[in-house]
Design a protein around this motif. Structure first.
Motif, PDB file in Angstrom:
ATOM      1  N   CYS A  58      63.843  23.202 120.584  1.00  0.00           N
ATOM      2  CA  CYS A  58      63.576  22.389 121.768  1.00  0.00           C
ATOM      3  C   CYS A  58      64.245  22.980 123.017  1.00  0.00           C
ATOM      4  O   CYS A  58      63.663  22.990 124.098  1.00  0.00           O
ATOM      5  CB  CYS A  58      64.063  20.969 121.525  1.00  0.00           C
ATOM      6  N   HIS A  88      55.650  16.478 117.711  1.00  0.00           N
ATOM      7  CA  HIS A  88      56.167  17.427 118.706  1.00  0.00           C
ATOM      8  C   HIS A  88      56.208  16.836 120.111  1.00  0.00           C
ATOM      9  O   HIS A  88      56.195  17.571 121.102  1.00  0.00           O
ATOM     10  CB  HIS A  88      55.301  18.697 118.718  1.00  0.00           C
ATOM     11  N   TRP A  91      58.037  18.024 123.294  1.00  0.00           N
ATOM     12  CA  TRP A  91      57.519  19.049 124.211  1.00  0.00           C
ATOM     13  C   TRP A  91      57.021  18.436 125.526  1.00  0.00           C
ATOM     14  O   TRP A  91      56.960  19.110 126.555  1.00  0.00           O
ATOM     15  CB  TRP A  91      56.313  19.778 123.584  1.00  0.00           C
TER      16      TRP A  91
END
Lengths: 304, 304
Positions: A58, A88, A91
């Motif tokens: 990350c 995810h 993101w």
């Protein structure tokens, strides 16, 4: 229309990246970079579920996004898509910091997009924004139509046609229902009546639907195969065969003007002998489309 | 239809939380809790942009979400919505960890949802999943129609009807275009011809559109007010008045079967004197809807 959109868009859909078809893989092995795929318009798609992305931490993301965007601008790439799955979603803030916005979302992913050329109008069409519903005129051949009253709607006191939404994609690779399938399913679910689609007589385009969407509601005529009602206990408060005229549906204070309009259309169209037609046509690329028209196209009788 | 969805959905839309209308505020001042609003079906909406949420720190979020979900379950709440704007997308992974999924997204927000009752089928309709397009039959009264060839489409060698997508909401509070507005705008943009909507003759329902959506393409008839073509240099490769018969449009190898079908419908419907009608009807709650039918409803001539 915007520049990458296409006037006859449905014709082009499945051949484009917009249809989720990845046309060409253009980068897979570069260190500190995304696995990119190219769309039909020369844009880039990054799918968060590619196994190549598992190694990305990350804290590395902002640098990778930054470097990638710089590279794409240099290369003259216009549209960049990130398909971010639920696992995810960390993101997403990084992408937003880098100028990406949402394009659309389905239950398990959000699609973000950034249009890179500052000097060019964004050439990416908005996402689908119309709900499709069907209402069913089911006649018993004896002056009655099937009418229902809802259990949960704020309009629950209203008598109306059975019907509902056309179901969207249920499983990967399975398409939406057709209008006729939706009408037959809704009538069966709500009333227990098995009825067969015959035609469409009218539709409503309503531009103030849920979530600032629009809504198109197609009125189908169906022929019942049985007449014993078994109503849906969850959705339907009341369901009956209702006389169309004077004392019942058409004069009922709890029938909307719109519903009366549709019944009037049906009766009038039946009277003048003009009723919709459906034709199924295979597209050049092999998928089926339903074409609806007032009369059959009548190839042999073309006007000269 | 599922339980909170409504068969005649458009009728109910603007009165429901699904339409973004917050029906009632049920909690605003509690410490360590979200500012909640209630939807028309008894669900909860949390909007990330409420000023009450500015004090929430990212590290507090998991606990607040957890505690709130526990409270909502205890209260028997069914559906919970989080409307997360771009500047608060850090909330999204926290919500996903707590069982929320995406419902839909527009450019500046994502809507997440969680259906709390484990024993009940999810009673929340999917998001809108249909693109709406229009194609225009513009006739010059002398056996010609306006035909275009695209610049960017993979079908750019094809001659076809001008047209494009109906534009979705442009500004807050402004609704989608009507079908006629879209047809008139597309014809003007692509060909420089000002043309007035007259009717709809046919439509196609295509279930394999972009992003696993469907696509409905309405064929409108327009009457041109001028005939000098000034084509759009960005989108259109070629544009001309094309003879309909034999030597041109209807026999051209680069005209799709679908486009020929639409022209055949138009010619046939014109011949038999049956062509679509449009009526505008004000709903009970004052918003306008467009109703389309094959014939006018003919109130005075209802069948007995």
């Amino acid at each position: 229309m915007n520049s990458s959109g296409d006037e006859n868009a449905a014709c082009d859909a499945e051949n484009s990246a917009l249809a989720g078809t990845d046309i060409a893989t253009i980068c897979s092995n570069q260190k500190d970079a995304f696995f990119e795929e190219k769309d039909a318009y020369g844009g880039i798609i990054v799918n968060s579920r590619r196994p190549e992305h598992e190694r990305i931490l990350c804290e590395e993301l902002p640098d990778i996004v930054n470097a990638s965007v710089a590279k794409w601008i240099e290369k003259g790439i216009k549209g960049v898509w990130f398909k971010i799955f639920l696992e995810h979603t960390a993101w997403i803030p990084v992408l937003v910091d880098n100028g990406f916005v949402f394009h659309h979302a389905k239950s398990n992913y959000a699609m973000l997009v950034r249009w890179l050329p500052l000097e060019l109008r964004m050439g990416i069409p908005n996402f689908a924004h119309t709900y499709i519903g069907v209402g069913a005129i089911v006649t018993d051949g004896d002056g009655h139509i099937l009418a229902v009253r809802d259990k949960v709607s704020f309009k629950k006191r209203f008598w109306k046609l059975p019907g509902g939404y056309v179901d969207p994609v249920k499983l990967v690779g399975f398409a939406d229902e057709s209008l006729s399938e939706a009408a037959e399913r809704e009538v069966l679910e709500e009333t227990g009546i098995t009825a067969k689609f015959e035609t469409i007589v009218a539709f409503r385009h309503y531009q103030h639907g849920p979530f600032d969407t629009a809504d198109i509601y197609f009125i189908c005529v169906l022929r019942p195969l049985n007449k014993i009602i078994q109503k849906c206990e969850v959705e339907i408060e009341e369901c009956k065969w209702m006389k169309v005229r004077i004392d019942e549906f058409m004069q009922h204070p709890a029938v909307s003007e719109t519903n009366r309009f549709f019944i009037e259309c049906y009766l009038n169209e039946k009277k003048v002998g003009s009723i919709g037609q459906r034709t199924k046509v295979i597209q050049q690329w092999g998928t089926l489309q339903d074409l609806y028209s007032v009369t059959p196209p009548g190839k042999t009788e073309l006007l000269t």
